[in-house]
Design a protein around this motif. Structure first.
Motif, mmCIF file in Angstrom:
data_model
loop_
_atom_site.group_PDB
_atom_site.id
_atom_site.type_symbol
_atom_site.label_atom_id
_atom_site.label_comp_id
_atom_site.label_asym_id
_atom_site.label_seq_id
_atom_site.Cartn_x
_atom_site.Cartn_y
_atom_site.Cartn_z
ATOM 1 N N ARG A 179 0.832 -1.211 0.000
ATOM 2 C CA ARG A 179 0.000 0.000 0.000
ATOM 3 C C ARG A 179 0.866 1.261 0.000
ATOM 4 N NH1 ARG A 179 -3.924 -0.490 4.942
ATOM 5 N NH2 ARG A 179 -4.808 1.394 3.960
ATOM 6 N N THR A 180 2.057 1.136 -0.566
ATOM 7 C CA THR A 180 3.025 2.244 -0.584
ATOM 8 C C THR A 180 3.403 2.587 -2.019
ATOM 9 O OG1 THR A 180 3.919 1.481 1.528
ATOM 10 C CG2 THR A 180 5.289 2.981 0.247
ATOM 11 N N LYS A 181 3.513 3.869 -2.310
ATOM 12 C CA LYS A 181 3.936 4.335 -3.632
ATOM 13 C C LYS A 181 5.021 5.398 -3.474
ATOM 14 C CE LYS A 181 -0.637 3.763 -5.771
ATOM 15 N NZ LYS A 181 -1.727 4.472 -6.498
ATOM 16 N N VAL A 182 5.856 5.549 -4.498
ATOM 17 C CA VAL A 182 6.811 6.652 -4.566
ATOM 18 C C VAL A 182 6.372 7.573 -5.690
ATOM 19 C CG1 VAL A 182 9.213 7.353 -4.830
ATOM 20 C CG2 VAL A 182 8.669 5.154 -3.739
ATOM 21 N N SER A 204 6.641 4.281 -15.627
ATOM 22 C CA SER A 204 5.283 4.647 -16.011
ATOM 23 C C SER A 204 4.450 4.810 -14.754
ATOM 24 C CB SER A 204 4.686 3.575 -16.918
ATOM 25 O OG SER A 204 3.348 3.885 -17.240
ATOM 26 N N GLY A 205 3.989 6.009 -14.487
ATOM 27 C CA GLY A 205 3.186 6.266 -13.296
ATOM 28 C C GLY A 205 4.005 6.231 -12.020
ATOM 29 N N ALA A 206 3.320 6.143 -10.882
ATOM 30 C CA ALA A 206 3.999 6.082 -9.589
ATOM 31 C C ALA A 206 4.747 4.754 -9.458
ATOM 32 C CB ALA A 206 2.988 6.236 -8.461
ATOM 33 N N VAL A 207 5.781 4.753 -8.611
ATOM 34 C CA VAL A 207 6.538 3.529 -8.355
ATOM 35 C C VAL A 207 5.787 2.702 -7.309
ATOM 36 C CG1 VAL A 207 8.718 2.536 -7.578
ATOM 37 C CG2 VAL A 207 8.711 4.704 -8.848
ATOM 38 N N THR A 208 5.451 1.475 -7.664
ATOM 39 C CA THR A 208 4.853 0.545 -6.718
ATOM 40 C C THR A 208 5.775 -0.664 -6.591
ATOM 41 O OG1 THR A 208 3.547 -0.464 -8.489
ATOM 42 C CG2 THR A 208 2.493 1.275 -7.199
#
Length: 301
Positions: A179-182, A204-208
């Motif tokens: 449940r964490t993103k950069v 592509s997009g936030a880092v998951t």
């Protein structure tokens, strides 16, 4: 210096004192009106930082971390210097030699705004010159307040220029890696180090994080954010003196293989590192200096 000598010279009554930490290592305990922090003089490493009013530490620190000379402490904000990753000459330890030896206390200060400042340092010795044949003065300025501000200052005290790569290899505590993103690395190119591929890719997009992640992001901006929905907080990372950033999570297999991590620690840690890495090499001329700075601030979502 002994703990008694350090306290006699550098203690800040009611805010900062020197204690004997795990493994008998000397440590600096900060309890101010703004934050609590723990700094190991061994490795020159912030181990813990918790602003007043925050229920959780900003940093992850392994319960199985080593606390002994010659070993790195797994957690907090280790210093990688004078190289990030493998020694370019193939002789020295990974991530350099300053994260596994004692530093010196240079100064402590109660600042007028209520922050507490600690300055630690290292200079070259016959021992360091066997590993890296350069004359240097290295200092870390640690400012503990409503944010944690780290500055690593490299000075060339020799007669020849030298080049370095470096990092704050910071371990952040997260509530649940799933449940964490950069945020802030969208569309950046990165070198994918996981599995030794070294392939260059585009974010592509936030880092998951859904598997092992070991990436050097190139040409990054100076503000990144860890969005942690499990702990209901954002950690804002603001940097200076850098063009690269590293995101690392060992995932399950490596976490189990590392003797100084619990098997499930990959679920509760994320390294977002302020770096000069890959092609982001810093040249320091004789008499010159460079400064790498990272600032960590909790923002409630």
């Amino acid at each position: 210096m002994t703990i008694e000598q350090l306290n006699a010279k550098y203690k800040l009554t009611g805010q900062l004192e020197f204690i004997v930490g795990k493994g008998g290592l000397p440590m600096i305990q900060v309890n101010s009106a703004k934050a609590k922090a723990l700094v190991s003089i061994h490795a020159g490493q912030v181990l813990s930082y918790q602003p007043v009013g925050e229920p959780e530490d900003v940093m992850f620190l392994s319960e199985k971390a080593y606390y002994q000379d010659g070993k790195a402490i797994k957690g907090g904000a280790p210093i990688c210097w004078p190289w990030f990753g493998a020694d370019p000459e193939g002789k020295g330890p990974g991530h350099g030699f300053v994260r596994n030896r004692a530093w010196n206390v240079v100064a402590t200060e109660a600042m007028t705004n209520g922050d507490v400042k600690v300055t630690l340092g290292l200079i070259d010795t016959p021992d360091t010159r066997e590993i890296w044949p350069q004359s240097f003065s290295l200092q870390q300025e640690i400012i503990i307040g409503e944010s944690l501000n780290l500055s690593l200052i490299t000075r060339n005290t020799g007669k020849e220029k030298f080049s370095i790569t470096q990092a704050f290899h910071t371990y952040f505590k997260v509530g649940d890696i799933a449940r964490t993103k950069v945020l802030g690395l969208e569309n950046c190119e990165y070198i994918d180090k996981a599995g030794g591929s070294n392939a260059q890719k585009q974010q592509s997009g936030a880092v998951t994080i859904e598997s092992e992640v070991d990436r050097i992001y190139l040409d990054v901006g100076n503000t990144l954010t860890i969005a942690d929905s499990a702990l209901n907080r954002h950690i804002q990372i603001t940097s200076q003196g850098t063009k690269t950033a590293v995101v690392w999570n060992p995932w399950e297999k490596i976490s189990k293989e590392m003797a100084d991590l619990e098997d499930a620690d990959y679920q509760r840690l994320l390294c977002v590192e302020t770096t000069n890495a890959a092609n982001d090499v810093v040249e320091v001329v004789p008499g010159g200096e460079c400064r790498l700075t990272a600032d960590y601030r909790v923002i409630r979502s």
